[in-house]
Structure formats: structure tokens, C-alpha cells
Scaffold this active site. Structure first.
Site, mmCIF file in Angstrom:
data_model
loop_
_atom_site.group_PDB
_atom_site.id
_atom_site.type_symbol
_atom_site.label_atom_id
_atom_site.label_comp_id
_atom_site.label_asym_id
_atom_site.label_seq_id
_atom_site.Cartn_x
_atom_site.Cartn_y
_atom_site.Cartn_z
ATOM 1 N N ILE A 1 0.830 -1.212 0.000
ATOM 2 C CA ILE A 1 0.000 0.000 0.000
ATOM 3 C C ILE A 1 0.865 1.263 0.000
ATOM 4 C CG2 ILE A 1 -1.817 1.208 1.343
ATOM 5 C CD1 ILE A 1 -2.759 -1.548 0.585
ATOM 6 N N LYS B 1 14.714 -11.274 4.733
ATOM 7 C CA LYS B 1 13.244 -11.262 4.822
ATOM 8 C C LYS B 1 12.857 -9.815 5.133
ATOM 9 C CE LYS B 1 9.985 -11.218 7.283
ATOM 10 N NZ LYS B 1 9.040 -10.073 7.081
ATOM 11 N N PRO B 2 12.497 -9.064 4.082
ATOM 12 C CA PRO B 2 12.142 -7.656 4.335
ATOM 13 C C PRO B 2 10.775 -7.556 5.008
ATOM 14 C CG PRO B 2 11.857 -8.192 1.998
ATOM 15 C CD PRO B 2 12.386 -9.430 2.663
ATOM 16 N N CYS C 1 13.899 4.368 15.666
ATOM 17 C CA CYS C 1 14.214 3.610 16.882
ATOM 18 C C CYS C 1 14.919 4.495 17.906
ATOM 19 C CB CYS C 1 15.069 2.406 16.539
ATOM 20 S SG CYS C 1 16.507 2.837 15.573
ATOM 21 N N GLU D 1 18.813 -5.479 17.247
ATOM 22 C CA GLU D 1 18.716 -4.014 17.271
ATOM 23 C C GLU D 1 17.252 -3.699 17.545
ATOM 24 O OE1 GLU D 1 21.176 -1.902 16.901
ATOM 25 O OE2 GLU D 1 22.755 -3.190 16.103
ATOM 26 N N LYS E 1 21.084 -2.498 27.598
ATOM 27 C CA LYS E 1 19.864 -2.948 28.294
ATOM 28 C C LYS E 1 18.898 -3.646 27.326
ATOM 29 C CE LYS E 1 18.498 0.420 31.291
ATOM 30 N NZ LYS E 1 18.294 1.834 31.644
ATOM 31 N N GLU F 1 7.554 2.452 23.963
ATOM 32 C CA GLU F 1 7.917 3.010 22.664
ATOM 33 C C GLU F 1 6.649 3.214 21.829
ATOM 34 O OE1 GLU F 1 9.885 0.475 19.703
ATOM 35 O OE2 GLU F 1 11.327 2.105 19.411
ATOM 36 N N TRP G 1 10.335 -1.773 8.930
ATOM 37 C CA TRP G 1 9.783 -0.977 7.823
ATOM 38 C C TRP G 1 10.150 0.496 7.853
ATOM 39 C CZ3 TRP G 1 7.328 2.422 10.762
ATOM 40 C CH2 TRP G 1 6.640 1.991 11.906
#
Ligand code: NAP
Ligand code: MG
Length: 493
Positions: A32, A182-183, A291, A257, A459, A389, A158
Site C-alpha cells: 500500500i 526477509k524484508p 528507533c 537491534e 539494556k 515506545e 519498515w
């Protein structure tokens, strides 16, 4: 070649063992444009069978194929050529990344340039992997040889699709590993575009395979597969923790990550105008889908009120718009799911704190997952909006009394990805740098990232480091070699 343009909607195939193929299921998934909510592409819905084929190809290419016999010089040259292809096609790739993610085109251009730079960096590093001679006490030569880890699977997020994949593929290939990427399900397009050039740059079949499909099916199959030696993951904490548990059965090497809730700390002596810009840029770049977003803004009490007012006034002028317009500073959220998540946090925030701007959908757009930049203030650090987050354009502003208080609040989080401190006092800056428990710290800036410097968290933001010489180490094993120089009998009997 990928089937290319069929109509407005592009049809893609996966790349396994040097061939473009449909999924064994013959099913496809729609991709999309989050600014129009229209379908822009169809990609194969990969399944376990596809993963098994890709792993078999990568295994064979590593064990017996030409990659096993390749020299670092040859691998370096291939990566340089791939980098050139990315640069030659940068405008095309940036447009696709921008449309697919909803990120501003200007930011997508930076991402593509950074991906090319990353391939160049590791192209050069392929010939700079050094072993050691170890000073053992006996009459012997003791060596450490560096060898590729084997088959590496990459599972990526993404928000920076091509870049996050590149941070893994480039060092892995330079090291001599073979790869299965594997995107992410919602933004697989630039990774598939990249496969177009792999034969041309001389990458042998099976060395880099791209399998599209969901994380729960294809991701899990990669993590469980006994022939995969290493999983490189960037993504959310919950998925990361699940992968670590699954990977334990086959004792895979894993690098993680993960997410963050990074503090951006402003002392009263910081340059005020730069500080306001730094606070907004730190949290709203890439629509807050970052992130390392500086999503907890800690401000010294003496400037707190003025700071919140100035931030709020400026935030109201941030230009939301279609991702492909060059003036756009923030596009839509990447997907309906992410839009719903962020909207829910906006509503939660209204219960937990005061709000100075934003708080809902950006009303001027009839279509698209647009969200207003939102600022909550007088927030307690224990509130859910301070601890969890959000991964969207939602800032939390927290006052502090002094340096000790700032550090206490900054470290009061399960995460430890990044942080920033703004002050003109070098001594205070460095005391804060040392006290923060996080992997990346900026002083008087937030977000610049360089391929030459390490990236990764403390952490619960994960383990392992990407980029720089640290990045290639994550794809290498150390082999100890002992060569006896003593011609006398061992003398055991
Ligand atoms: P995510 O939901 O964790 O997904 C990441 C990847 O994992 C996707 O490719 C996903 O596939 C796959 N996946 C999902 N479930 C899986 C499973 N059970 N087994 C194996 N793989 C699985 O993360 P996201 O929503 O894409 O990205 C946002 C997150 O990434 C945030 O938490 C952010 O902080 C983090 N991030 C961290 C960094 C960093 O450098 N530290 C950089 C960027 C993003 P599908 O999407 O196809 O299901
Ligand atoms: Mg997700």
C-alpha cells in the site's frame, strides 16, 4: 528480471538461487501507499517451502559454491559495483522508498545515499579483516583466523527498509557469508528492486536471496532452520525476545537491534534556538518512526515553561504533506496498524498528562494515515507514554531539577538505545555522557549516524553492534590455530 510494470500496480517476484520466482503458494500480498491507501504493488506471499529453498541455496553457495572460494578482493569489487548501481538509480529507489513508507522524499534520498555509502565502506573492509598472532608461552605459533559465520538470515523493519537491510547485507557479504533477507511485509519494495542488479554486479546465485512474506511464517521458518547459522534482527522488543527463544534450539548467533525511548536532555545553558530545533528534529524526523527517536524530552526547570511554549509554536508549523513533495517534513504513518497504535497512545496521553498541541488525525487529509505532531508536557516518567515506545510523532516533555535528577530520569527506562545532551558546559556534557546507560549519545545534536561509528543498544535495546569494524565482526568466527615448533617428542609417556 522481476516482472516489472504491469499497470499502475507493479508485480514483483522473489529472488532465490539467482532466479526470480513466485511463491510456492502462488499467493501474493498487496503493498500500500500509506498516503493514498492505494495498492501500488503485489509481492509473493512466501511460505516455509520458499524459505527452505532459499536456505538450501544459501547453504550450497556457502559450502561448495564459488562464494566459498571467493577472495576478499573479489567480494569487495562486487560490493563496490553494487554501490554504484544504487547511486546510478538513487532517484528511482528514493521515490519507491518514499511512496512505500510514506517518508518525505528528501529523507528517502538520504537513506539511499547512506545505503550506497555503507556498501562502499564494507567493500573496502573486505580486504581489511585481520587475524592475530597470539603470544603463547610455548615454542609454537598461535594464530587467530577470522572466518565467515556461514548462512546469515536478516529480518528487518519498515522504517528504513533498504538501509536496515544494507547495514546487515554489506558486512555479511564482505565477511564471506551467504544471506537470506526477509524484508518487512509492508515495505518490501526497495529490497526487491536491489535484486535486479545482483547478476550484473557478479554475485553468484544463492549468495543473496530475498524472500518476501510475513514474519510469523517466513521469519519463524528462518529462525528455526538448522542450516541458518546467524540471525540479524532489527525490530520490536516483543518480536526480538521471541526470536531469541526460538533461536536457542539451534544455538544460532543472534544480533538484536531493538526499540528505544531515548532521552533528549536540555540544560538551561544550551543555545535556546538550536535546542528547540534539536528537540523537534530529534522526535519528529521520519514521522517519529525512528528507533533512536528522542521521544522523552527532559528540560531543566528554569527554562521549562518557555521551552514547552517555543516547541509547541514551532511544532504547529511543521509541514505535513504528500511524501513525494520536496517541502514535506512529515508524511503519513507507514500503515493502518501503526496509525491505530499511535492514535491509541495519543488518547492514553490525554489521560496521563497535559497536551500542548496535536492529539489526533491530521484533519486536512481525506486519505492517508496522517497524524498530527503531538506534544505532551508535565508528564511523569512512570507514565505509560514515558515508558513505552510509541514509534510515531508523539513527544513527552518532562521537567528536571538538576544534573543528578536529569540522569536519574534519563536512565529510568528498560531501554538503552540512545540519548542526547544539550549544554555549553563541556564538563557537564561529559559527566552526562558517562552517566547515561545507552549505546549512542549525541552532544548538542541528535540523530546523525555514520557508517564509521558503532550502532546498537544497552539494556533491553538489544545486543551486538552494526556499522564500522564492529558490524563485520558480527558475521565472523574466530578460529584458533596452534602450530607446534618443538621437534622433540611430546613426552607424555
Ligand atoms: P517488528 O514488528 O518487530 O518487525 C520486524 C521484522 O520482524 C519484520 O520483518 C517482521 O515481519 C518480522 N517478524 C514479525 N514477527 C516475527 C516472528 N514471529 N518471527 C520472526 N520475524 C518476525 O518491527 P517493525 O514494526 O517492523 O519496526 C518497528 C520496530 O523496529 C520498533 O520497535 C523500532 O524501535 C525497531 N527498530 C530498531 C532499530 C535499531 O537500530 N535499534 C532500527 C529501526 C527499527 P512482518 O512485518 O512481515 O510481519
Ligand atoms: Mg510490526
Amino acid at each position: 528480471m522481476p516482472s516489472g510494470v504491469k499497470s499502475e500496480v507493479r508485480s514483483y517476484q522473489m529472488y532465490i538461487n539467482g532466479e526470480w520466482v513466485d511463491s510456492a503458494s502462488n499467493k501474493t500480498t498487496a503493498v500500500i501507499d500509506p498516503s493514498t491507501e492505494e495498492v501500488i504493488a503485489q509481492v509473493p506471499a512466501g511460505n516455509v517451502e520458499d524459505v527452505n529453498r532459499a536456505v538450501a541455496a544459501a547453504r550450497a553457495a556457502f559450502d561448495t559454491g564459488p562464494w566459498a572460494a571467493s577472495t576478499p578482493q573479489e567480494r569487495g569489487r562486487i560490493l563496490f559495483r553494487l554501490s554504484e548501481k544504487i547511486r546510478e538509480n538513487a532517484a528511482h529507489l528514493a521515490e519507491i522508498e518514499s511512496r512505500n513508507c510514506g517518508k518525505p522524499i528528501v529523507e528517502a534520498e538520504y537513506d539511499i545515499n547512506d545505503a550506497a555509502t555503507c556498501f562502499e565502506y564494507y567493500a573496502g573492509m573486505a580486504t581489511k579483516v585481520l587475524g592475530t598472532v597470539n603470544p603463547v608461552p610455548d615454542n609454537a605459533v598461535s594464530l587467530t583466523m577470522k572466518e565467515p559465520m556461514g548462512v546469515a538470515a536478516m529480518i528487518t523493519p519498515w522504517n528504513y527498509p533498504l538501509l536496515m537491510a544494507t547495514w546487515k547485507m554489506a558486512p555479511a557479504l564482505a565477511a564471506g557469508c551467504t544471506c537470506i533477507l526477509k524484508p518487512p511485509g509492508v515495505t518490501p519494495l526497495t529490497a526487491l528492486e536491489l535484486t535486479k542488479w545482483l547478476p550484473e554486479v557478479g554475485l553468484p546465485p544463492g549468495v543473496l536471496n530475498v524472500v518476501t512474506g510475513s514474519g510469523s511464517v517466513c521469519g519463524t521458518a528462518l529462525v528455526r532452520h538448522p542450516d541458518v547459522n546467524k540471525i540479524a534482527f532489527t525490530g520490536s522488543n516483543s518480536v526480538g525476545k521471541g526470536i531469541i527463544k526460538e533461536a536457542a534450539d539451534t544455538l544460532k548467533r543472534v544480533t538484536m537491534e531493538l526499540g528505544g525511548k531515548s532521552p533528549n536532555i536540555f540544560f538551561a545553558d544550551a543555545d535556546f534556538e538550536n535546542a528547540i530545533d534539536g528537540a523537534l528534529f530529534g522526535v519528529f524526523i521520519n514521522q517519529g518512526e525512528v528507533c533512536s527517536a528522542g521521544s522523552r524530552i527532559l528540560v531543566e526547570r528554569s527554562i521549562y515553561k518557555k521551552f514547552v511554549e517555543a516547541m509547541t509554536e514551532k511544532a504547529k508549523t511543521i509541514r505535513l504533506g504528500p511524501p513525494l513533495e520536496r517541502e514535506t517534513k512529515m508524511g503519513p504513518m507507514v500503515s493502518q496498524d501503526q496509525y491505530d497504535t499511535v492514535r491509541a497512545y495519543q488518547e492514553l496521553g490525554k489521560k496521563e498528562a497535559k497536551m500542548s498541541t496535536g492529539g489526533g488525525r491530521a484533519a486536512k487529509f481525506a486519505k492517508g494515515y496522517y497524524i498530527e505532531p503531538t506534544i505532551f508536557y508535565d508528564v511523569d516518567n512512570s507514565a505509560r507514554i514515558s515508558q513505552e515506545e510509541i514509534f510515531g510523532p508523539v513527544a513527552v516533555v518532562i521537567p528536571f531539577d538538576d544534573e543528578k535528577d536529569a540522569i536519574r530520569i534519563a536512565n529510568d527506562t528498560p531501554f538503552g538505545l540512545a540519548g542526547a545532551v544539550w549544554t555549553r558546559d563541556l564538563f557537564k556534557a561529559f559527566r552526562t555522557v558517562k552517566a547515561l546507560r545507552a549505546g549512542i549519545i549525541w552532544v548538542n545534536h541528535m540523530q546523525p549516524t555514520y557508517v564509521e561509528a558503532p550502532w546498537g543498544g544497552y539494556k533491553q535495546s538489544g545486543y551486538g553492534r552494526e556499522l564500522g569494524p564492529w558490524g563485520i565482526e558480527e558475521y565472523l568466527e574466530s578460529k584458533q590455530v596452534h602450530i607446534n615448533l618443538n621437534e622433540q617428542p611430546i613426552g607424555w609417556y
